[in-house]
Design a protein around this motif. Structure first.
Motif, PDB file in Angstrom:
ATOM      1  N   ARG A  79       0.864  -1.321   0.105  1.00  0.00           N
ATOM      2  CA  ARG A  79      -0.109  -0.129   0.072  1.00  0.00           C
ATOM      3  C   ARG A  79       0.951   1.206   0.103  1.00  0.00           C
ATOM      4  N   THR A 129       3.261   5.501  -2.787  1.00  0.00           N
ATOM      5  CA  THR A 129       3.314   7.057  -1.899  1.00  0.00           C
ATOM      6  C   THR A 129       4.804   7.225  -1.613  1.00  0.00           C
ATOM      7  N   ALA A 177      -2.965  -3.217   4.791  1.00  0.00           N
ATOM      8  CA  ALA A 177      -3.308  -2.270   3.807  1.00  0.00           C
ATOM      9  C   ALA A 177      -4.197  -1.252   4.395  1.00  0.00           C
ATOM     10  N   THR A 178      -5.277  -1.782   5.111  1.00  0.00           N
ATOM     11  CA  THR A 178      -6.177  -0.937   5.615  1.00  0.00           C
ATOM     12  C   THR A 178      -5.732   0.074   6.774  1.00  0.00           C
ATOM     13  N   VAL A 238      -2.811   1.106   6.697  1.00  0.00           N
ATOM     14  CA  VAL A 238      -2.169   2.240   6.039  1.00  0.00           C
ATOM     15  C   VAL A 238      -3.115   3.133   5.484  1.00  0.00           C
ATOM     16  N   ASP A 239      -4.273   2.786   4.969  1.00  0.00           N
ATOM     17  CA  ASP A 239      -5.148   3.813   4.551  1.00  0.00           C
ATOM     18  C   ASP A 239      -5.535   4.595   5.571  1.00  0.00           C
ATOM     19  N   VAL A 240      -5.777   4.243   6.654  1.00  0.00           N
ATOM     20  CA  VAL A 240      -6.269   4.967   7.915  1.00  0.00           C
ATOM     21  C   VAL A 240      -5.245   5.847   8.437  1.00  0.00           C
ATOM     22  N   LEU A 270      -2.831   7.241   6.467  1.00  0.00           N
ATOM     23  CA  LEU A 270      -2.653   8.389   5.628  1.00  0.00           C
ATOM     24  C   LEU A 270      -3.716   9.279   5.866  1.00  0.00           C
ATOM     25  N   GLN A 271      -5.039   8.831   5.876  1.00  0.00           N
ATOM     26  CA  GLN A 271      -6.050   9.730   6.173  1.00  0.00           C
ATOM     27  C   GLN A 271      -5.745  10.603   7.302  1.00  0.00           C
ATOM     28  N   ASN A 303     -11.990  -0.055  12.489  1.00  0.00           N
ATOM     29  CA  ASN A 303     -12.063  -0.201  11.276  1.00  0.00           C
ATOM     30  C   ASN A 303     -12.017  -2.050  11.101  1.00  0.00           C
TER      31      ASN A 303
END
Length: 342
Positions: free
Chosen positions: A100, A104, A310-311, A313-315, A317-318, A330
């Motif tokens: 993920r 970036t 991956a999730t 990382v998404d959290v 990055l937000q 989550n």
């Protein structure tokens, strides 16, 4: 328009060398490197050509000072090194993080701190070395994690069992539901004396899986007292299996809270000539590569560990991007995967 007038030695080009080659000031090169919109397009083109010809690499540390960003994320693991590198769950979770992050500017720094007695991990994270942290495999009693609060955005892999002053951000599966699902499958297959090789009793995931195990047995009117805690390793699973056989020789099924412990249980059963699933059925947890290592394929509860990474990382990055209303909890789905062991 400026033209390239020459270039210095190529082995260690500097910002000044780029400026000289492009015929512009050092400040102009700095603005181009940092993406400033104030530089004319034709000047940007000349500077970028000089950078390419000289092989200049911008100094990330200097850029970080200017932007107050390190573009680094800590993967903080309060765990024994051998356990982290020996468990396929962590490999999959970390793989999800890495894949993920590939698109970036962030790099991942591994920080292993079993209990951080010298607070080195705390000092590292709080010292401006990373922009955020992902914490995985945390245990009750890892109170040093409280000292990270407010320093950088933090996302936990798994619901934390640490007393924090504010609601944490975490990624997890419904572990109680997973334990229930595994045990119901054993009950519905006709097993009546079911035991659990549980995870460490200082981890929320292990305790939640035990809760699901017990709930399924209580609903069926079956005993729920055959439980031995182990350490999520194959050797721990083998030792727990031997203990359960000594205590409850009439066992006909096992719910193991991890695939790795289940492989240890299979080895212990095979050494005593006990067949799986003929004499004892086994359901594991994770659906990691360990589920298919042996001759007996392991029925298991799949938790999508790569997706969990991956999730996470998404959290994070937000949070780093200042997104409002990022969910604290989550939860990703689980499912039962049927193979030969049950």
């Amino acid at each position: 328009m400026p033209t390239i007038t020459g270039h210095p030695e190529r082995h260690a080009p500097t910002l000044e060398a780029v400026a000289e080659a492009a015929g512009v000031s050092r400040a102009t090169v700095s603005r181009v490197v940092n993406g400033s919109p104030s530089v004319r397009g034709e000047v940007v083109e000349v500077v970028q050509k000089a950078i390419a010809e000289l092989g200049y690499v911008p100094n990330r540390a200097a850029r970080s000072l200017a932007s107050s960003r390190t573009h680094s994320i800590a993967l903080l693991v309060p765990e024994d090194v051998s356990r982290f590198f020996g468990d396929p769950y962590f490999a999959s979770f970390t793989g999800g993080l890495d894949r993920r992050l590939a698109d970036t500017e962030y790099v991942l720094n591994l920080v292993v701190a079993r209990d951080d007695p010298g607070r080195k991990a705390v000092r590292y994270v709080r010292g401006g070395n990373v922009d955020g942290a992902i914490v995985v495999s945390h245990h009750r009693g890892h109170d040093f994690l409280r000292q990270l609060e407010g320093s950088v955005p933090i996302v936990y892999g798994g619901r934390p069992d640490v007393a924090l002053s504010s609601a944490p951000y975490f990624v997890d599966v419904d572990n109680e539901s997973g334990g229930y699902l595994a045990t119901r499958h054993l009950i519905e297959s006709g097993r009546t004396r079911i035991a659990s090789i549980a995870g460490p009793d200082d981890m929320s995931a292990a305790l939640d899986r035990v809760a699901g195990f017990r709930r399924a047995l209580q609903e069926a009117g079956l005993p729920d007292d055959a439980i031995v805690h182990a350490n999520f390793t194959a050797s721990g699973g083998a030792e727990a299996m031997r203990t359960l056989l000594a205590r409850q020789p009439d066992l006909d099924a096992i719910f193991s809270a991890s695939d790795l412990m289940a492989t240890g249980a299979l080895t212990a059963l095979a050494s005593r000539g006990i067949s799986v699933p003929g004499d004892i059925a086994i359901v594991g947890y994770d659906d990691s590569p360990a589920a298919t290592w042996g001759e007996v394929g392991l029925t298991t509860v799949r938790q999508p560990s790569e997706l969990m990474g991956a999730t996470a990382v998404d959290v994070l990055l937000q949070l780093l991007g200042g997104v409002a209303d990022v969910p604290h909890e989550n939860i990703v789905p689980t499912e039962l995967v049927i193979r030969n062991s049950a």
